[in-house]
Motif scaffolding. Structure first.
Motif, PDB file in Angstrom:
ATOM      1  N   GLY A  33      50.696  41.345  77.674  1.00 27.73           N
ATOM      2  CA  GLY A  33      51.260  42.190  78.719  1.00 27.73           C
ATOM      3  C   GLY A  33      50.872  41.828  80.132  1.00 27.73           C
ATOM      4  N   LYS A  34      50.407  40.613  80.360  1.00 28.74           N
ATOM      5  CA  LYS A  34      49.957  40.208  81.701  1.00 28.74           C
ATOM      6  C   LYS A  34      51.110  40.226  82.707  1.00 28.74           C
ATOM      7  N   THR A  35      52.230  39.626  82.350  1.00 29.83           N
ATOM      8  CA  THR A  35      53.392  39.606  83.241  1.00 29.83           C
ATOM      9  C   THR A  35      53.878  41.022  83.519  1.00 29.83           C
ATOM     10  N   THR A  36      53.865  41.858  82.504  1.00 30.76           N
ATOM     11  CA  THR A  36      54.294  43.249  82.665  1.00 30.76           C
ATOM     12  C   THR A  36      53.408  43.992  83.644  1.00 30.76           C
ATOM     13  N   LEU A  37      52.089  43.833  83.541  1.00 24.02           N
ATOM     14  CA  LEU A  37      51.167  44.532  84.436  1.00 24.02           C
ATOM     15  C   LEU A  37      51.382  44.099  85.876  1.00 24.02           C
ATOM     16  N   VAL A  38      51.457  42.794  86.119  1.00 30.95           N
ATOM     17  CA  VAL A  38      51.642  42.307  87.490  1.00 30.95           C
ATOM     18  C   VAL A  38      52.936  42.869  88.070  1.00 30.95           C
ATOM     19  N   GLY A  39      54.005  42.849  87.294  1.00 24.65           N
ATOM     20  CA  GLY A  39      55.279  43.363  87.776  1.00 24.65           C
ATOM     21  C   GLY A  39      55.263  44.858  88.028  1.00 24.65           C
ATOM     22  N   ALA A  40      54.466  45.597  87.245  1.00 20.65           N
ATOM     23  CA  ALA A  40      54.435  47.049  87.373  1.00 20.65           C
ATOM     24  C   ALA A  40      53.718  47.508  88.636  1.00 20.65           C
ATOM     25  N   VAL A  41      52.707  46.754  89.085  1.00 19.66           N
ATOM     26  CA  VAL A  41      51.905  47.220  90.218  1.00 19.66           C
ATOM     27  C   VAL A  41      52.224  46.515  91.534  1.00 19.66           C
ATOM     28  N   SER A  42      52.888  45.369  91.487  1.00 14.22           N
ATOM     29  CA  SER A  42      53.122  44.600  92.711  1.00 14.22           C
ATOM     30  C   SER A  42      54.075  45.338  93.647  1.00 14.22           C
ATOM     31  N   GLU A  43      53.719  45.373  94.945  1.00 11.71           N
ATOM     32  CA  GLU A  43      54.570  46.026  95.940  1.00 11.71           C
ATOM     33  C   GLU A  43      55.676  45.101  96.436  1.00 11.71           C
ATOM     34  N   VAL A  44      55.619  43.832  96.064  1.00 10.39           N
ATOM     35  CA  VAL A  44      56.677  42.873  96.376  1.00 10.39           C
ATOM     36  C   VAL A  44      57.230  42.355  95.062  1.00 10.39           C
ATOM     37  N   ILE A 115      40.957  41.123  85.328  1.00 10.17           N
ATOM     38  CA  ILE A 115      41.353  42.129  84.352  1.00 10.17           C
ATOM     39  C   ILE A 115      41.732  41.382  83.079  1.00 10.17           C
ATOM     40  N   VAL A 116      41.055  41.688  81.974  1.00  4.78           N
ATOM     41  CA  VAL A 116      41.371  41.065  80.694  1.00  4.78           C
ATOM     42  C   VAL A 116      42.142  42.078  79.853  1.00  4.78           C
ATOM     43  N   LEU A 117      43.386  41.748  79.520  1.00  9.06           N
ATOM     44  CA  LEU A 117      44.205  42.623  78.686  1.00  9.06           C
ATOM     45  C   LEU A 117      44.052  42.247  77.214  1.00  9.06           C
ATOM     46  N   VAL A 118      44.012  43.265  76.364  1.00  8.37           N
ATOM     47  CA  VAL A 118      43.908  43.013  74.929  1.00  8.37           C
ATOM     48  C   VAL A 118      44.958  43.837  74.191  1.00  8.37           C
ATOM     49  N   ASP A 119      45.323  43.347  73.029  1.00  8.43           N
ATOM     50  CA  ASP A 119      46.270  43.998  72.133  1.00  8.43           C
ATOM     51  C   ASP A 119      45.501  44.283  70.844  1.00  8.43           C
ATOM     52  N   THR A 120      45.383  45.549  70.448  1.00  7.73           N
ATOM     53  CA  THR A 120      44.566  45.887  69.282  1.00  7.73           C
ATOM     54  C   THR A 120      45.115  45.285  67.993  1.00  7.73           C
ATOM     55  N   ARG A 121      46.385  44.902  67.991  1.00  2.00           N
ATOM     56  CA  ARG A 121      46.965  44.266  66.809  1.00  2.00           C
ATOM     57  C   ARG A 121      46.496  42.825  66.666  1.00  2.00           C
ATOM     58  N   ARG A 122      45.996  42.242  67.779  1.00  2.70           N
ATOM     59  CA  ARG A 122      45.594  40.835  67.779  1.00  2.70           C
ATOM     60  C   ARG A 122      44.384  40.651  68.711  1.00  2.70           C
ATOM     61  N   LEU A 123      43.306  41.360  68.423  1.00  2.58           N
ATOM     62  CA  LEU A 123      42.133  41.301  69.298  1.00  2.58           C
ATOM     63  C   LEU A 123      41.570  39.886  69.419  1.00  2.58           C
ATOM     64  N   GLU A 124      41.740  39.089  68.378  1.00  5.01           N
ATOM     65  CA  GLU A 124      41.139  37.760  68.378  1.00  5.01           C
ATOM     66  C   GLU A 124      41.683  36.859  69.483  1.00  5.01           C
TER      67      GLU A 124
END
Length: 206
Positions: A33-44, A115-124
């Motif tokens: 979800g890295k791309t999603t997070l950046v897109g969600a918070v960016s003001e540009v 910021i390190v994003l993790v997915d509980t379905r694939r923590l590894e």
């Protein structure tokens, strides 16, 4: 701490100095979800370097559990957030696939934290990101991306599974929601402030 949401607010008025700029990385494994997070918070409008997944990447990009994913970041994502008139944060999202990890050594230059994003379905898939920042002494926080608002593990279970130090903040939330990304950034700013000498507080933070 307030958030400013326009280009006009980010520009210094005549006679005022330009705002201080800091660099944060958004890291994690493939498809967290890295791309999603950046897109969600960016003001540009965020800069993205995504390509469609094709048959050529079969056997290279591991996409088990990611049936809905059709694109992948091949270089970086970039966004900007004005925290105040004195402080602007630039976000750089790292590529998650192992074949692009060599770029991390360049992207980490000048970064104050991550910021390190993790997915509980694939923590590894997030272990490498945590090791990378720990080995380089870069402060980081962990965000558990609750896809579709659901999470199958508690914060305590994730912390134990990732073997995180007690002082590493860990937050849960759906990163499609801007307030979740902002909360992660504020947690990172708070950690940086706690580790900074008294006379070295970042400009515009307080």
């Amino acid at each position: 701490m307030g958030w400013r949401n326009s280009d006009q607010d980010a520009r210094p008025e005549r006679g005022r100095s330009a705002p201080a700029a800091v660099k944060f990385l958004v890291a994690g494994g493939f498809g967290v979800g890295k791309t999603t997070l950046v897109g969600a918070v960016s003001e540009v409008a965020p800069v993205r370097t995504e390509e469609y997944l094709t048959q050529a990447s079969a056997g290279v990009d591991v996409i088990e559990g990611l049936a809905e994913k059709s694109t992948t970041t091949v270089a970086l994502d970039f966004g900007r957030i004005s925290i105040s008139a004195e402080l602007v944060v630039y976000l750089f999202g790292t590529p998650g696939q192992e074949r692009f990890w060599f770029m991390w050594n360049d992207l980490v230059n000048g970064a104050l934290g991550a910021i390190v994003l993790v997915d509980t379905r694939r923590l590894e898939v997030s272990f490498a990101s945590i090791d990378f920042f720990e080995n380089r002494g870069v402060p980081f926080v962990v965000g558990v991306n609750c896809f579709h608002g659901e999470c199958d593990r508690t914060a305590e279970e994730v912390r134990e599974a990732l073997d995180l130090d007690p002082d590493v903040p860990l937050l849960l939330g759906d990163v499609r929601r801007p307030e979740v990304g902002r909360g992660l950034m504020l947690a990172l700013v708070d950690r940086l402030m706690a580790q900074a000498p008294p006379d070295d507080t970042p400009v515009g933070v307080g």
